[in-house]
Motif scaffolding. Sequence first.
Motif, PDB file in Angstrom:
ATOM      1  N   LYS A  49       0.820  -1.218   0.000  1.00  0.00           N
ATOM      2  CA  LYS A  49       0.000   0.000   0.000  1.00  0.00           C
ATOM      3  C   LYS A  49       0.851   1.264   0.000  1.00  0.00           C
ATOM      4  O   LYS A  49       0.374   2.337   0.356  1.00  0.00           O
ATOM      5  CB  LYS A  49      -0.964   0.021   1.200  1.00  0.00           C
ATOM      6  CG  LYS A  49      -1.803  -1.230   1.335  1.00  0.00           C
ATOM      7  CD  LYS A  49      -2.659  -1.484   0.113  1.00  0.00           C
ATOM      8  CE  LYS A  49      -3.521  -2.720   0.313  1.00  0.00           C
ATOM      9  NZ  LYS A  49      -4.290  -3.066  -0.896  1.00  0.00           N
ATOM     10  N   ILE A 137      -4.774   0.726  -3.652  1.00  0.00           N
ATOM     11  CA  ILE A 137      -4.346   1.131  -2.317  1.00  0.00           C
ATOM     12  C   ILE A 137      -5.487   1.038  -1.307  1.00  0.00           C
ATOM     13  O   ILE A 137      -5.299   0.595  -0.174  1.00  0.00           O
ATOM     14  CB  ILE A 137      -3.774   2.561  -2.368  1.00  0.00           C
ATOM     15  CG1 ILE A 137      -2.432   2.552  -3.114  1.00  0.00           C
ATOM     16  CG2 ILE A 137      -3.589   3.142  -0.961  1.00  0.00           C
ATOM     17  CD1 ILE A 137      -1.857   3.919  -3.369  1.00  0.00           C
ATOM     18  N   SER A 176       1.873   6.315   2.149  1.00  0.00           N
ATOM     19  CA  SER A 176       1.130   5.571   1.141  1.00  0.00           C
ATOM     20  C   SER A 176       0.974   6.416  -0.114  1.00  0.00           C
ATOM     21  O   SER A 176       1.348   6.000  -1.211  1.00  0.00           O
ATOM     22  CB  SER A 176      -0.246   5.182   1.690  1.00  0.00           C
ATOM     23  OG  SER A 176      -1.006   4.538   0.693  1.00  0.00           O
ATOM     24  N   PHE A 223      -6.013   0.256   5.767  1.00  0.00           N
ATOM     25  CA  PHE A 223      -5.245  -0.676   4.947  1.00  0.00           C
ATOM     26  C   PHE A 223      -5.419  -2.126   5.376  1.00  0.00           C
ATOM     27  O   PHE A 223      -4.500  -2.913   5.233  1.00  0.00           O
ATOM     28  CB  PHE A 223      -3.763  -0.279   4.986  1.00  0.00           C
ATOM     29  CG  PHE A 223      -3.518   1.134   4.549  1.00  0.00           C
ATOM     30  CD1 PHE A 223      -3.671   1.496   3.217  1.00  0.00           C
ATOM     31  CD2 PHE A 223      -3.171   2.118   5.455  1.00  0.00           C
ATOM     32  CE1 PHE A 223      -3.468   2.808   2.806  1.00  0.00           C
ATOM     33  CE2 PHE A 223      -2.963   3.431   5.066  1.00  0.00           C
ATOM     34  CZ  PHE A 223      -3.104   3.765   3.729  1.00  0.00           C
TER      35      PHE A 223
END
Length: 223
Positions: A49, A137, A176, A223
Amino acid sequence: MKKKFLIFTLFLLVLTGVFADDFTLTGVKDSYVGVYIPVDIENQIKSTKLLYSSFRLGYPLHHDMLFLGKTKCYSDVHFHDGYAITAKNFKNFRFVQNENGFFCIDQNGNSYKKISSNLNERGYGYAPYMDYVLNLIFDSYAEKDKMNIKDGTFSLDGTLYNLLPDGTFLDNRDVSVWLKSEDGIYALKKNGKNGELYKGYKDEDEMFYLYGDEKLKEFPSMF
């Protein structure tokens, strides 16, 4: 006068032929046209990610992405050095399709996955590329359906952000993605499964963006 015109015409034909032979592609099937992402980069983004770190793991073994049109195939390295693949190299490209999608294999054996058929008038496909990356992501984020990802722009906690795809001049420690809104630039960090938003600012030389120590927002289980 007629002789001069003939010589000038022949010069233009030769000049055009040189450039056409170098970069102009022929025989590109409609099914080939589109935007491609390196397979190993896609896998890195899925697992980590972390957008910018994922590219550093692969570069420079392959192109960062491919934008393949009917007569040109552009390759962009970190969104800076756009250029056309030579027709000589492209002749050794191969294309395959299976249950996992449509793929391109370049002259060095690197694999790229086709993620979109949409190119703009200049032959690039940044918008579908950025949307694809953002969906990778945030694929496990419970609030993803409310983000309205489109053309590299999305809504997060009531604020509209644009993805900054090029991380060359950005501090990327555990970041990220870097984002831009009307209020400035922000780093969305990955802390375990959580996302953390920090305000960004330029360094003393006005060249490099860093992020501050103050955590502005936290997004549990992003995430």
